[in-house]
Motif scaffolding. Sequence first.
Motif, PDB file in Angstrom:
ATOM      1  N   THR A  41      14.268  -0.042  -4.927  1.00  0.00           N
ATOM      2  CA  THR A  41      14.520  -1.029  -5.876  1.00  0.00           C
ATOM      3  C   THR A  41      13.816  -0.607  -7.172  1.00  0.00           C
ATOM      4  OG1 THR A  41      13.051  -2.473  -4.819  1.00  0.00           O
ATOM      5  CG2 THR A  41      15.032  -2.650  -4.015  1.00  0.00           C
ATOM      6  N   GLY A  42      14.238  -1.293  -8.173  1.00  0.00           N
ATOM      7  CA  GLY A  42      13.498  -1.168  -9.500  1.00  0.00           C
ATOM      8  C   GLY A  42      13.718  -0.161 -10.343  1.00  0.00           C
ATOM      9  N   CYS A  43      13.628  -0.236 -11.642  1.00  0.00           N
ATOM     10  CA  CYS A  43      14.048   0.751 -12.670  1.00  0.00           C
ATOM     11  C   CYS A  43      13.342   0.501 -13.982  1.00  0.00           C
ATOM     12  CB  CYS A  43      15.559   0.895 -12.786  1.00  0.00           C
ATOM     13  SG  CYS A  43      16.379   2.449 -13.670  1.00  0.00           S
ATOM     14  N   ASP A  44      13.610   1.267 -14.897  1.00  0.00           N
ATOM     15  CA  ASP A  44      13.290   1.344 -16.169  1.00  0.00           C
ATOM     16  C   ASP A  44      14.539   1.466 -17.363  1.00  0.00           C
ATOM     17  OD1 ASP A  44      10.067   1.044 -16.525  1.00  0.00           O
ATOM     18  OD2 ASP A  44      10.727   2.484 -14.901  1.00  0.00           O
ATOM     19  N   ARG A  45      14.532   0.551 -18.233  1.00  0.00           N
ATOM     20  CA  ARG A  45      15.368   0.855 -19.337  1.00  0.00           C
ATOM     21  C   ARG A  45      15.213   2.152 -20.108  1.00  0.00           C
ATOM     22  NH1 ARG A  45      15.085  -5.182 -21.505  1.00  0.00           N
ATOM     23  NH2 ARG A  45      12.770  -4.754 -21.118  1.00  0.00           N
ATOM     24  N   ILE A  46      16.472   2.761 -20.428  1.00  0.00           N
ATOM     25  CA  ILE A  46      16.223   4.296 -20.825  1.00  0.00           C
ATOM     26  C   ILE A  46      17.441   4.271 -22.043  1.00  0.00           C
ATOM     27  CG2 ILE A  46      15.094   5.331 -19.148  1.00  0.00           C
ATOM     28  CD1 ILE A  46      17.921   6.451 -18.643  1.00  0.00           C
ATOM     29  N   SER A  47      18.243   3.226 -22.415  1.00  0.00           N
ATOM     30  CA  SER A  47      19.306   3.593 -23.287  1.00  0.00           C
ATOM     31  C   SER A  47      19.832   2.022 -23.566  1.00  0.00           C
ATOM     32  CB  SER A  47      20.136   4.579 -22.973  1.00  0.00           C
ATOM     33  OG  SER A  47      21.108   3.838 -21.890  1.00  0.00           O
ATOM     34  N   ALA A  48      20.690   2.078 -24.420  1.00  0.00           N
ATOM     35  CA  ALA A  48      21.309   0.786 -25.033  1.00  0.00           C
ATOM     36  C   ALA A  48      22.158   0.237 -24.069  1.00  0.00           C
ATOM     37  CB  ALA A  48      22.312   1.082 -26.193  1.00  0.00           C
ATOM     38  N   LEU A  93      14.800 -12.832  -7.783  1.00  0.00           N
ATOM     39  CA  LEU A  93      14.246 -12.691  -6.476  1.00  0.00           C
ATOM     40  C   LEU A  93      12.807 -12.609  -6.264  1.00  0.00           C
ATOM     41  CD1 LEU A  93      17.031  -9.883  -5.533  1.00  0.00           C
ATOM     42  CD2 LEU A  93      16.745 -12.298  -4.367  1.00  0.00           C
ATOM     43  N   ASN A  94      12.251 -12.235  -7.390  1.00  0.00           N
ATOM     44  CA  ASN A  94      10.657 -12.181  -7.380  1.00  0.00           C
ATOM     45  C   ASN A  94      10.248 -13.608  -7.184  1.00  0.00           C
ATOM     46  OD1 ASN A  94       8.233 -12.656  -9.470  1.00  0.00           O
ATOM     47  ND2 ASN A  94       8.114 -10.612  -8.502  1.00  0.00           N
ATOM     48  N   ALA A  95      10.790 -14.605  -8.102  1.00  0.00           N
ATOM     49  CA  ALA A  95      10.315 -15.876  -8.169  1.00  0.00           C
ATOM     50  C   ALA A  95      10.572 -16.743  -6.745  1.00  0.00           C
ATOM     51  CB  ALA A  95      11.145 -16.578  -9.268  1.00  0.00           C
ATOM     52  N   MET A  96      11.757 -16.072  -6.005  1.00  0.00           N
ATOM     53  CA  MET A  96      11.836 -16.917  -4.675  1.00  0.00           C
ATOM     54  C   MET A  96      11.088 -16.166  -3.669  1.00  0.00           C
ATOM     55  SD  MET A  96      16.161 -16.446  -5.311  1.00  0.00           S
ATOM     56  CE  MET A  96      16.525 -16.454  -3.559  1.00  0.00           C
ATOM     57  N   GLY A  97      10.352 -15.145  -4.048  1.00  0.00           N
ATOM     58  CA  GLY A  97       9.399 -14.698  -2.834  1.00  0.00           C
ATOM     59  C   GLY A  97       9.928 -13.509  -2.111  1.00  0.00           C
ATOM     60  N   ALA A  98      11.033 -12.890  -2.446  1.00  0.00           N
ATOM     61  CA  ALA A  98      11.863 -11.760  -1.762  1.00  0.00           C
ATOM     62  C   ALA A  98      10.890 -10.690  -1.610  1.00  0.00           C
ATOM     63  CB  ALA A  98      12.999 -11.402  -2.387  1.00  0.00           C
ATOM     64  N   ALA A  99      10.425 -10.363  -0.413  1.00  0.00           N
ATOM     65  CA  ALA A  99       9.540  -9.188  -0.144  1.00  0.00           C
ATOM     66  C   ALA A  99       9.819  -7.762  -0.824  1.00  0.00           C
ATOM     67  CB  ALA A  99       9.611  -8.629   1.330  1.00  0.00           C
ATOM     68  N   LYS A 100      10.933  -7.496  -1.114  1.00  0.00           N
ATOM     69  CA  LYS A 100      11.181  -6.154  -2.006  1.00  0.00           C
ATOM     70  C   LYS A 100      10.935  -6.238  -3.164  1.00  0.00           C
ATOM     71  CE  LYS A 100      14.919  -3.667  -0.374  1.00  0.00           C
ATOM     72  NZ  LYS A 100      16.179  -3.384   0.239  1.00  0.00           N
ATOM     73  N   TYR A 101      10.698  -7.280  -3.650  1.00  0.00           N
ATOM     74  CA  TYR A 101      10.757  -7.606  -5.427  1.00  0.00           C
ATOM     75  C   TYR A 101       9.419  -8.193  -5.698  1.00  0.00           C
ATOM     76  CZ  TYR A 101      15.832  -6.266  -4.589  1.00  0.00           C
ATOM     77  OH  TYR A 101      16.801  -5.740  -4.293  1.00  0.00           O
ATOM     78  N   GLY A 112      10.270  -5.181 -15.564  1.00  0.00           N
ATOM     79  CA  GLY A 112       9.926  -6.470 -15.681  1.00  0.00           C
ATOM     80  C   GLY A 112       9.625  -7.168 -14.203  1.00  0.00           C
ATOM     81  N   PRO A 113       9.508  -8.447 -14.164  1.00  0.00           N
ATOM     82  CA  PRO A 113       8.821  -8.977 -12.661  1.00  0.00           C
ATOM     83  C   PRO A 113       9.822  -8.605 -11.573  1.00  0.00           C
ATOM     84  CG  PRO A 113       9.078 -10.707 -14.597  1.00  0.00           C
ATOM     85  CD  PRO A 113       9.713  -9.381 -15.070  1.00  0.00           C
ATOM     86  N   GLY A 114       9.179  -7.874 -10.588  1.00  0.00           N
ATOM     87  CA  GLY A 114       9.784  -7.754  -9.316  1.00  0.00           C
ATOM     88  C   GLY A 114      10.492  -6.422  -9.401  1.00  0.00           C
ATOM     89  N   PHE A 115      10.420  -5.443 -10.668  1.00  0.00           N
ATOM     90  CA  PHE A 115      11.316  -4.543 -10.731  1.00  0.00           C
ATOM     91  C   PHE A 115      10.817  -3.168 -10.857  1.00  0.00           C
ATOM     92  CE2 PHE A 115      15.260  -2.901 -13.159  1.00  0.00           C
ATOM     93  CZ  PHE A 115      16.120  -3.040 -12.021  1.00  0.00           C
ATOM     94  N   ALA A 116       9.503  -3.203 -10.541  1.00  0.00           N
ATOM     95  CA  ALA A 116       8.719  -1.635 -10.662  1.00  0.00           C
ATOM     96  C   ALA A 116       9.467  -0.813  -9.381  1.00  0.00           C
ATOM     97  CB  ALA A 116       7.479  -2.119  -9.904  1.00  0.00           C
ATOM     98  N   VAL A 117       9.519   0.431  -9.710  1.00  0.00           N
ATOM     99  CA  VAL A 117      10.149   1.379  -8.754  1.00  0.00           C
ATOM    100  C   VAL A 117       9.631   1.390  -7.522  1.00  0.00           C
ATOM    101  CG1 VAL A 117      10.913   3.852  -8.439  1.00  0.00           C
ATOM    102  CG2 VAL A 117      11.085   2.667 -10.613  1.00  0.00           C
ATOM    103  N   THR A 118      10.326   1.163  -6.387  1.00  0.00           N
ATOM    104  CA  THR A 118       9.792   0.786  -4.991  1.00  0.00           C
ATOM    105  C   THR A 118      10.528   1.469  -4.067  1.00  0.00           C
ATOM    106  OG1 THR A 118       8.586  -1.110  -5.736  1.00  0.00           O
ATOM    107  CG2 THR A 118       8.632  -0.514  -3.282  1.00  0.00           C
TER     108      THR A 118
END
Length: 280
Positions: free
Chosen positions: A15-22, A36-44, A54-60
Motif C-alpha cells: 500500500t502507499g505511493c507517491d505522485r509523479i505526474s499529472a 482509512l487512516n482516519a478510521m484506524g485501518a491497520a494497513k494505513y 499523504g496520511p496513511g499512504f507511505a509505501v508499506t
Amino acid sequence: MSGIEWTEVTWNPVTGCDRISAGCDHCYALAMARRLNAMGAAKYQRDGDPRTSGPGFAVTTHPAALEIPRRWPRPRLVFVNSMSDLFHGQVGEDFVHAVFEVIAATPQHTYQVLTKRPGRVRRLVERGLVFPPNLWLGTSVENGAVTHRIDALLKVPAAVRFLSCEPLIGPLDIDRFLFPDSCPDGCGCRRPQDADCFECACGGACADWQPRPALDWVIVGGESGPHARVMAADWARDLRDQCVEAGVPFFFKQWGGRTPKAAGRELDGLAWDQMPEVTR
C-alpha cells in the motif's frame, strides 16, 4: 469482489505511493488511504511525504498478505496493488520477487499489474526477474507527455501488455507503439495496411507480412471525483479507432466526472468491454 469494471478482485500486498505526474494529481487511492487512516485501518497508519503522498499512504509492504491468493477456492482475475505501485522504488527487489513467486505458484488465477514505473520493471528483468505466464503488465498513460512509459513497457516480456489511459487528460497517439517494427524486407512499412505499401520500395512484397500488435489491450476512462478534469470525446474516440484498426481489444471504463455513474460508460452509443483472452 472489486468495483473496478475490468477485474474481479483486488490484492494489495503493498500500500502507499507517491505522485509523479499529472495523472496522479487527484489520486483516488491517496484519498481513500486518508479515509482509512482516519478510521484506524491497520494497513494505513504510516504517513507519506506530504509533498507527494499523504496520511496513511507511505509505501508499506504487507508480507502476511502474500498468502491471500493461495486461499481463494476458484480462479480469479486479480488486480495487484490497486492501492500502490508494485514497482515503486521503495518496494524492495526481494519483495517484488516474493509477489511474483505467489503469482507463479497460483496459475489458476490471472494477475493484472499496473505501474507508472515500467522503467524499473525493465531493469529488474535485466537483473533476472522472470514473468509468469499468468501475469499481465500495464502502464498508466494519461496523455502524450508520458509515452516514454510505453517504450519501457514494450521492452518487458509480459504475456499481455496493456495501457490504462485513465484519467485521460489529453490527446494520445499510440499508433507507433502498436506496430513499432518495420517490414523485414527493409521497405519502411510498419504494417501491410499502410496506404503506400504497394507503392513503396519493396513493390508490395511485404503484403504477406502479418505483424502482431505490440500492445494487447487498451483501457480508457475519464477522471472521477470532485476535481475531475474533463475528458474530450475525441480523445477517447481516437484511441478506440486506433485499437479497432489494429485489432486490439478496447475497454471504455467511464466518462468520469463528480458522479461517474451518472455519465455512463457508453462511447457513441456502445459499451466497449473488450478484453484479452484469459487462459487458465
